[in-house]
Design an enzyme around this catalytic site. Structure first.
Site, PDB file in Angstrom:
ATOM      1  N   MET A   1       1.870  -1.072  -2.084  1.00 59.49           N
ATOM      2  CA  MET A   1       3.012  -0.518  -1.352  1.00 59.49           C
ATOM      3  C   MET A   1       3.436   0.804  -2.000  1.00 59.49           C
ATOM      4  O   MET A   1       4.548   1.287  -1.771  1.00 59.49           O
ATOM      5  CB  MET A   1       4.178  -1.508  -1.348  1.00 59.49           C
ATOM      6  CG  MET A   1       3.803  -2.798  -0.594  1.00 59.49           C
ATOM      7  SD  MET A   1       5.212  -3.719   0.056  1.00 59.49           S
ATOM      8  CE  MET A   1       6.136  -4.022  -1.419  1.00 59.49           C
TER       9      MET A   1
ATOM     10  N   ASN B   1       4.416   3.700  -4.975  1.00 59.81           N
ATOM     11  CA  ASN B   1       5.248   3.751  -6.192  1.00 59.81           C
ATOM     12  C   ASN B   1       4.424   3.203  -7.360  1.00 59.81           C
ATOM     13  O   ASN B   1       4.849   2.314  -8.082  1.00 59.81           O
ATOM     14  CB  ASN B   1       6.543   2.959  -5.992  1.00 59.81           C
ATOM     15  CG  ASN B   1       7.540   3.207  -7.117  1.00 59.81           C
ATOM     16  OD1 ASN B   1       7.498   4.244  -7.781  1.00 59.81           O
ATOM     17  ND2 ASN B   1       8.407   2.264  -7.352  1.00 59.81           N
TER      18      ASN B   1
ATOM     19  N   GLY C   1      -0.171  -0.777 -13.727  1.00 56.11           N
ATOM     20  CA  GLY C   1      -0.671  -2.058 -13.216  1.00 56.11           C
ATOM     21  C   GLY C   1      -1.549  -1.854 -11.997  1.00 56.11           C
ATOM     22  O   GLY C   1      -2.643  -2.420 -11.880  1.00 56.11           O
ATOM     23  N   HIS C   2      -1.070  -1.007 -11.061  1.00 56.94           N
ATOM     24  CA  HIS C   2      -1.887  -0.704  -9.877  1.00 56.94           C
ATOM     25  C   HIS C   2      -3.162   0.035 -10.279  1.00 56.94           C
ATOM     26  O   HIS C   2      -4.238  -0.219  -9.751  1.00 56.94           O
ATOM     27  CB  HIS C   2      -1.129   0.209  -8.899  1.00 56.94           C
ATOM     28  CG  HIS C   2       0.107  -0.392  -8.315  1.00 56.94           C
ATOM     29  ND1 HIS C   2       1.359   0.025  -8.673  1.00 56.94           N
ATOM     30  CD2 HIS C   2       0.271  -1.349  -7.385  1.00 56.94           C
ATOM     31  CE1 HIS C   2       2.262  -0.658  -7.984  1.00 56.94           C
ATOM     32  NE2 HIS C   2       1.641  -1.504  -7.204  1.00 56.94           N
TER      33      HIS C   2
ATOM     34  N   GLN D   1       7.580  -8.071   5.111  1.00 59.61           N
ATOM     35  CA  GLN D   1       7.706  -8.955   3.954  1.00 59.61           C
ATOM     36  C   GLN D   1       9.026  -8.793   3.209  1.00 59.61           C
ATOM     37  O   GLN D   1       9.190  -9.331   2.125  1.00 59.61           O
ATOM     38  CB  GLN D   1       6.509  -8.798   3.008  1.00 59.61           C
ATOM     39  CG  GLN D   1       6.423  -7.486   2.264  1.00 59.61           C
ATOM     40  CD  GLN D   1       5.072  -7.307   1.577  1.00 59.61           C
ATOM     41  OE1 GLN D   1       4.051  -7.067   2.210  1.00 59.61           O
ATOM     42  NE2 GLN D   1       5.062  -7.429   0.256  1.00 59.61           N
TER      43      GLN D   1
ATOM     44  N   GLN E   1       1.136 -14.960  -4.470  1.00 55.33           N
ATOM     45  CA  GLN E   1       0.547 -14.131  -3.419  1.00 55.33           C
ATOM     46  C   GLN E   1      -0.980 -14.192  -3.493  1.00 55.33           C
ATOM     47  O   GLN E   1      -1.668 -14.334  -2.464  1.00 55.33           O
ATOM     48  CB  GLN E   1       1.023 -12.692  -3.577  1.00 55.33           C
ATOM     49  CG  GLN E   1       0.294 -11.686  -2.690  1.00 55.33           C
ATOM     50  CD  GLN E   1       0.881 -10.302  -2.766  1.00 55.33           C
ATOM     51  OE1 GLN E   1       1.906 -10.039  -2.159  1.00 55.33           O
ATOM     52  NE2 GLN E   1       0.252  -9.397  -3.496  1.00 55.33           N
TER      53      GLN E   1
ATOM     54  N   LEU F   1       4.368  -4.853 -15.885  1.00 55.11           N
ATOM     55  CA  LEU F   1       4.676  -3.647 -15.118  1.00 55.11           C
ATOM     56  C   LEU F   1       4.925  -4.022 -13.664  1.00 55.11           C
ATOM     57  O   LEU F   1       4.231  -4.860 -13.089  1.00 55.11           O
ATOM     58  CB  LEU F   1       3.532  -2.644 -15.220  1.00 55.11           C
ATOM     59  CG  LEU F   1       3.211  -2.126 -16.618  1.00 55.11           C
ATOM     60  CD1 LEU F   1       2.300  -0.896 -16.547  1.00 55.11           C
ATOM     61  CD2 LEU F   1       4.468  -1.781 -17.413  1.00 55.11           C
TER      62      LEU F   1
ATOM     63  N   SER G   1       6.791  -2.194  -9.850  1.00 52.73           N
ATOM     64  CA  SER G   1       7.480  -1.059  -9.221  1.00 52.73           C
ATOM     65  C   SER G   1       8.990  -1.222  -9.339  1.00 52.73           C
ATOM     66  O   SER G   1       9.731  -0.246  -9.382  1.00 52.73           O
ATOM     67  CB  SER G   1       7.112  -0.973  -7.745  1.00 52.73           C
ATOM     68  OG  SER G   1       5.734  -0.785  -7.629  1.00 52.73           O
ATOM     69  N   ARG G   2       9.450  -2.475  -9.389  1.00 52.82           N
ATOM     70  CA  ARG G   2      10.901  -2.710  -9.406  1.00 52.82           C
ATOM     71  C   ARG G   2      11.510  -2.502 -10.793  1.00 52.82           C
ATOM     72  O   ARG G   2      12.738  -2.456 -10.917  1.00 52.82           O
ATOM     73  CB  ARG G   2      11.213  -4.096  -8.847  1.00 52.82           C
ATOM     74  CG  ARG G   2      10.918  -4.176  -7.345  1.00 52.82           C
ATOM     75  CD  ARG G   2      11.379  -5.460  -6.698  1.00 52.82           C
ATOM     76  NE  ARG G   2      11.342  -5.358  -5.247  1.00 52.82           N
ATOM     77  CZ  ARG G   2      10.377  -5.874  -4.474  1.00 52.82           C
ATOM     78  NH1 ARG G   2       9.356  -6.521  -5.016  1.00 52.82           N
ATOM     79  NH2 ARG G   2      10.422  -5.736  -3.154  1.00 52.82           N
TER      80      ARG G   2
HETATM   81  O1  PAF Z   1       1.474  -6.834  -3.601  1.00 52.74           O
HETATM   82  C1  PAF Z   1       1.821  -5.926  -2.819  1.00 52.74           C
HETATM   83  O2  PAF Z   1       2.037  -4.786  -3.195  1.00 52.74           O
HETATM   84  C2  PAF Z   1       2.005  -6.254  -1.347  1.00 52.74           C
HETATM   85  O3  PAF Z   1       2.507  -7.552  -1.182  1.00 52.74           O
HETATM   86  C3  PAF Z   1       0.720  -6.060  -0.507  1.00 52.74           C
HETATM   87  C4  PAF Z   1      -0.366  -7.005  -0.954  1.00 52.74           C
HETATM   88  C5  PAF Z   1       0.251  -4.623  -0.650  1.00 52.74           C
HETATM   89  C6  PAF Z   1       1.028  -6.325   0.960  1.00 52.74           C
HETATM   90  O4  PAF Z   1       2.017  -5.490   1.448  1.00 52.74           O
END
Ligand code: PAF
Length: 279
Positions: free
Chosen positions: A26, A28, A32-33, A57, A150, A181, A183-184
Site C-alpha cells: 500500500m 509508504n 520491511g517492504h 480493507q 494475512q 517496521l 508504515s504506521r
Molecule cells: O499488507 C498490505 O500492505 C496489504 O494488506 C495488501 C496485501 C497490499 C493488500 O492491500
C-alpha cells in the site's frame, strides 16, 4: 524501472513476461517492504510491485484518508531494491464500479484476532489481492510475515481457489530496538516510539512462558495484557496460537512441540501496532 497506472499499461508492460514475482503493497514503503522486494529479486524473475491503498480493507473510523501516499519516494526506493515494474493504479482504475463481488474468507480463519477487531478487513484484503493477482498474473508473490494472519488467509485463498501462484513468506524486519517496521510507526510521537518495542518484548515473554506449558495459557495472556495496560497501551489481543490454523493450542500440544506463534495487537495513543513471534 517502469511505472504504470492503468491496466492497459500493465498488460502492455507484462506482454512476453511468462514469469514474474509480485510484491503487493500500500506504499509508504520502509525497509520491511524493501526486504520483500529484495527477496523477490533474489529469485531471478522480473519483479512487479503494486502500490494501492485499498479502501475495502479499512473500517470507516480507520486511517484510509490519512494513510501516507508517497509514490515518488516509494519509486526512488523500489528501483535500487530490484523492482522492475510498479503498478500504481488510481482508485477508479482498480474499482471502476463498486466492487460488489468480494472474496469472503472463512470465519474460522478470518473472524478471529485481526478479524474480530477489524470486521471485514480480510474480505477487503482477499478481494484486492485476488484482483491484483489476476491483473499481474505472477508465478510467485511475496507477503510479509509481519502480517501473520494475512499471510495465512492468503495462503488458504490461493490453495482453495487453485490460483497458479506460489506464495512466499518474507521475514519481518525490525529496528535495532526490536520494533517491527510498519508504515504506521510513522504516526508515533517520540515518546510512543520509545515505548513501542515493549509489544515485541511482551510477546517474546509470552512465547517463552507459553512454550514451557507450566501455567494456563489464559493466565499468561491476561498477564501480558495487564503489563501493556499498565504501561498505557490498550491491547486488543495478546495470544499464543497454533501456527497451522491460529487456534489455541491444547496443553498437550504446548508440551509436545506444536509449532506456535505469539500474536499481538495493541493501541499506543492513537496508533494501532501489530506484531508476532513464532516459537
Ligand atoms: O499488507 C498490505 O500492505 C496489504 O494488506 C495488501 C496485501 C497490499 C493488500 O492491500
Amino acid at each position: 524501472m517502469q511505472v504504470v497506472h492503468t491496466l492497459a499499461e500493465l498488460r502492455a508492460a507484462l506482454a512476453g513476461q511468462s514469469r514474474t514475482t509480485f510484491v503487493p503493497t500500500m506504499g509508504n514503503l520502509h525497509e520491511g517492504h524493501l526486504a520483500l522486494v529484495r527477496e523477490a529479486a533474489r529469485r531471478g524473475a522480473p519483479v512487479v510491485a503494486s502500490i494501492f491503498v485499498n479502501r475495502l480493507q479499512f473500517l470507516p473510523h480507520e486511517d484510509f484518508d490519512r494513510y501516507p501516499r508517497t509514490l515518488a519516494r516509494d519509486c526512488e526506493l523500489l528501483a535500487p531494491a530490484g523492482c522492475d515494474l510498479v503498478f500504481a493504479p488510481a482508485e477508479d482504475e482498480l474499482y471502476p464500479e463498486p466492487q460488489t463481488y468480494k472474496v469472503q474468507p472463512p470465519a474460522a480463519l478470518a473472524d478471529l484476532l485481526e478479524g474480530e477487531f477489524r470486521p471485514g478487513f480480510f474480505t477487503g484484503v482477499c478481494t484486492v489481492v485476488m484482483k491484483l493477482l489476476h491483473c499481474v498474473q505472477p508465478a510467485v508473490a511475496v507477503f510479509g510475515q509481519k502480517d501473520y494472519q494475512q499471510l495465512k488467509v492468503i495462503e488458504a485463498m490461493v490453495r482453495q481457489f487453485a490460483l497458479p501462484v506460489q506464495i512466499v513468506p518474507g521475514a519481518t524486519v525490525r529496528a535495532a530496538d526490536g520494533l517491527a517496521l510498519s508504515s504506521r510507526n510513522g504516526y508515533l510521537s517520540a515518546e510512543e516510539r520509545a515505548e513501542a518495542p515493549t509489544l515485541q518484548r511482551v510477546l517474546a515473554a509470552l512465547a517463552a512462558a507459553g512454550r514451557d506449558g507450566l501455567r494456563p495459557l489464559a493466565d499468561l495472556e491476561a498477564a501480558a495484557q495487564a503489563e501493556l495496560r499498565q504501561r498505557g497501551w490498550q491491547p486488543d489481543y495478546l495470544t499464543l496460537r497454533r501456527r497451522r490454523d491460529l487456534l489455541a493450542p491444547g496443553d498437550d500440544e504446548r508440551a509436545a512441540g506444536e509449532p506456535l506463534v505469539a500474536l499481538g495487537a495493541a493501541r499506543l495513543g492513537s496508533t494501532r501496532l501489530i506484531d508476532n513471534l513464532e516459537c
